[in-house]
Design a protein around this motif. Structure first.
Motif, PDB file in Angstrom:
ATOM      1  N   GLY A   1       0.847  -1.176   0.000  1.00 46.92           N
ATOM      2  CA  GLY A   1       0.000   0.000   0.000  1.00 46.92           C
ATOM      3  C   GLY A   1       0.886   1.229   0.000  1.00 46.92           C
ATOM      4  N   GLY A   2       0.404   2.322  -0.567  1.00 47.07           N
ATOM      5  CA  GLY A   2       1.161   3.564  -0.604  1.00 47.07           C
ATOM      6  C   GLY A   2       2.116   3.666  -1.776  1.00 47.07           C
ATOM      7  N   MET A   3       2.101   2.676  -2.670  1.00 42.04           N
ATOM      8  CA  MET A   3       3.028   2.661  -3.799  1.00 42.04           C
ATOM      9  C   MET A   3       2.327   2.839  -5.137  1.00 42.04           C
ATOM     10  N   ASP A   4       1.018   2.899  -5.138  1.00 41.71           N
ATOM     11  CA  ASP A   4       0.246   3.013  -6.370  1.00 41.71           C
ATOM     12  C   ASP A   4      -1.092   3.647  -6.012  1.00 41.71           C
ATOM     13  N   GLU A   5      -1.953   3.835  -7.011  1.00 37.28           N
ATOM     14  CA  GLU A   5      -3.257   4.426  -6.735  1.00 37.28           C
ATOM     15  C   GLU A   5      -4.199   3.432  -6.067  1.00 37.28           C
ATOM     16  N   ILE A   6      -3.789   2.167  -6.040  1.00 38.13           N
ATOM     17  CA  ILE A   6      -4.546   1.138  -5.333  1.00 38.13           C
ATOM     18  C   ILE A   6      -3.562   0.261  -4.560  1.00 38.13           C
ATOM     19  N   PRO A   7      -4.003  -0.393  -3.489  1.00 39.90           N
ATOM     20  CA  PRO A   7      -3.154  -1.425  -2.878  1.00 39.90           C
ATOM     21  C   PRO A   7      -3.121  -2.616  -3.813  1.00 39.90           C
ATOM     22  N   ARG A   8      -1.942  -3.168  -4.072  1.00 38.34           N
ATOM     23  CA  ARG A   8      -1.867  -4.287  -5.010  1.00 38.34           C
ATOM     24  C   ARG A   8      -0.634  -5.144  -4.759  1.00 38.34           C
ATOM     25  N   ARG A   9      -0.678  -6.339  -5.341  1.00 42.28           N
ATOM     26  CA  ARG A   9       0.461  -7.244  -5.280  1.00 42.28           C
ATOM     27  C   ARG A   9       1.485  -6.875  -6.338  1.00 42.28           C
ATOM     28  N   SER A  10       2.744  -7.200  -6.083  1.00 36.09           N
ATOM     29  CA  SER A  10       3.809  -7.037  -7.069  1.00 36.09           C
ATOM     30  C   SER A  10       4.030  -8.385  -7.735  1.00 36.09           C
ATOM     31  N   LYS A  11       3.345  -8.597  -8.841  1.00 32.99           N
ATOM     32  CA  LYS A  11       3.420  -9.892  -9.524  1.00 32.99           C
ATOM     33  C   LYS A  11       4.827 -10.162 -10.060  1.00 32.99           C
ATOM     34  N   ILE A  12       5.527  -9.098 -10.506  1.00 31.11           N
ATOM     35  CA  ILE A  12       6.877  -9.278 -11.035  1.00 31.11           C
ATOM     36  C   ILE A  12       7.819  -9.756  -9.937  1.00 31.11           C
ATOM     37  N   CYS A  13       7.736  -9.117  -8.798  1.00 29.92           N
ATOM     38  CA  CYS A  13       8.573  -9.503  -7.663  1.00 29.92           C
ATOM     39  C   CYS A  13       8.262 -10.928  -7.229  1.00 29.92           C
ATOM     40  N   GLU A  14       6.980 -11.265  -7.189  1.00 29.97           N
ATOM     41  CA  GLU A  14       6.586 -12.622  -6.805  1.00 29.97           C
ATOM     42  C   GLU A  14       7.161 -13.657  -7.767  1.00 29.97           C
ATOM     43  N   SER A  15       7.132 -13.350  -9.066  1.00 29.46           N
ATOM     44  CA  SER A  15       7.616 -14.317 -10.057  1.00 29.46           C
ATOM     45  C   SER A  15       9.118 -14.547  -9.930  1.00 29.46           C
ATOM     46  N   ILE A  16       9.851 -13.515  -9.529  1.00 31.07           N
ATOM     47  CA  ILE A  16      11.299 -13.674  -9.341  1.00 31.07           C
ATOM     48  C   ILE A  16      11.605 -14.547  -8.122  1.00 31.07           C
ATOM     49  N   LEU A  17      10.837 -14.368  -7.075  1.00 30.95           N
ATOM     50  CA  LEU A  17      11.084 -15.128  -5.857  1.00 30.95           C
ATOM     51  C   LEU A  17      10.596 -16.572  -5.952  1.00 30.95           C
TER      52      LEU A  17
END
Length: 289
Positions: free
Chosen positions: A211-227
């Protein structure tokens, strides 16, 4: 000429909203109250949810925690903390005790603020919403609920009846870290929630939500895919942090500028990893910190 209604059953609420789709729902009033006193709005129709027992109830089964949308945070917090002890700090820093005794989980979700405290946590836990319009109900993953700033998937006369939180994550590490201008009684500047497990030295079942990083709270799918499936290591985490910072384009406002938010988000992800590493003393703080 204004209307106030306090239905005692969820069916009455659904019927009332069908007749009056522009009515505002009143639960804890911690947000709506500010709209009235500071924004000087004058709602023509209010529907109070506090008389509907089913929407204030919390039910725990072997598979889910079902939280009625009008359940108070002070009632919700002990149950979630019992399942995920690392959530204690988030709830203890959510407003003040007076606010937690009024604010509702459904209201914090439906308000659709990009800096609300509970949506990142619920996104990391794969929460689903039970939505209702008249006699029709549907389940919607929380990750599909937010479209854009203050714009959600709710149709006209539709409302959140309950929130379902899966509890089959006993072997997962769940962490929520929040940065705000004041330690307590303040909304987030950046809030990061993580969930993963270390399966044979590799990340598995990863969720990263902010939260606080975009206009909506959301998941970071790119970060998740790397991990996901990668080695549980410092090198992997550095790659994920770089992806995280590139996945968001936050705004600057009175709470923080965009660069600060990106740096904090990366450091919070590093903190989540560090707190769960068995080699904490040997891991170096990365250069960007």
């Amino acid at each position: 000429g204004r209307i106030f209604t306090a239905p005692t059953k969820v069916q009455y609420l659904a019927d009332t909203l069908l007749r009056n789709p522009k009515a505002r729902l009143l639960a804890g009033s911690t947000d709506l109250g500010l709209e009235i006193t500071q924004g000087l709005i004058e709602p023509q129709s209010l529907i109070y949810l506090g008389q509907i027992a089913s929407m204030r109830s919390i039910t725990v089964t072997d598979q889910i925690i079902r939280v009625g949308a009008a359940a108070k945070l002070s009632d919700v917090a002990p149950i979630l903390i019992d399942h995920w002890p690392n959530l204690r700090e988030l709830f203890e820093r959510f407003g003040s005790s007076q606010i937690r005794n009024q604010a509702t989980l459904g209201g914090n979700i439906a308000n659709a603020s990009p800096i609300g405290d509970t949506p990142p946590m619920l996104l990391a836990l794969d929460a689903k919403l039970l939505l209702r319009r008249g006699d029709q109900t549907r389940f919607l993953p929380l990750c599909d609920f937010y479209h854009s700033y203050k714009n959600t998937d709710l149709a006209s006369s539709e409302f959140i009846e309950a929130i379902d939180i899966p509890i089959g994550y006993k072997d997962h590490k769940v962490s929520v870290n929040k940065v705000s201008k004041r330690l307590e009684d303040d909304i987030s500047t950046v809030c990061l929630a993580t969930r993963w497990k270390n399966q044979g030295g590799r990340f598995a079942d990863v969720r990263i939500a902010l939260g606080g990083m975009d206009e909506i709270p959301r998941r970071s799918k790119i970060c998740e895919s790397i991990l996901e499936g990668a080695a549980f290591s410092e090198q992997t985490m550095n790659e994920a942090i770089l992806a995280l910072k590139n996945d968001f384009n936050p705004i600057g406002d009175v709470r923080a500028n965009a660069d600060y938010r990106k740096k904090v988000a990366g450091n919070l992800l590093w903190r989540s990893f560090l707190s769960q590493s068995e080699k904490r003393s040997a891991i170096r703080v990365p250069r960007y910190a």
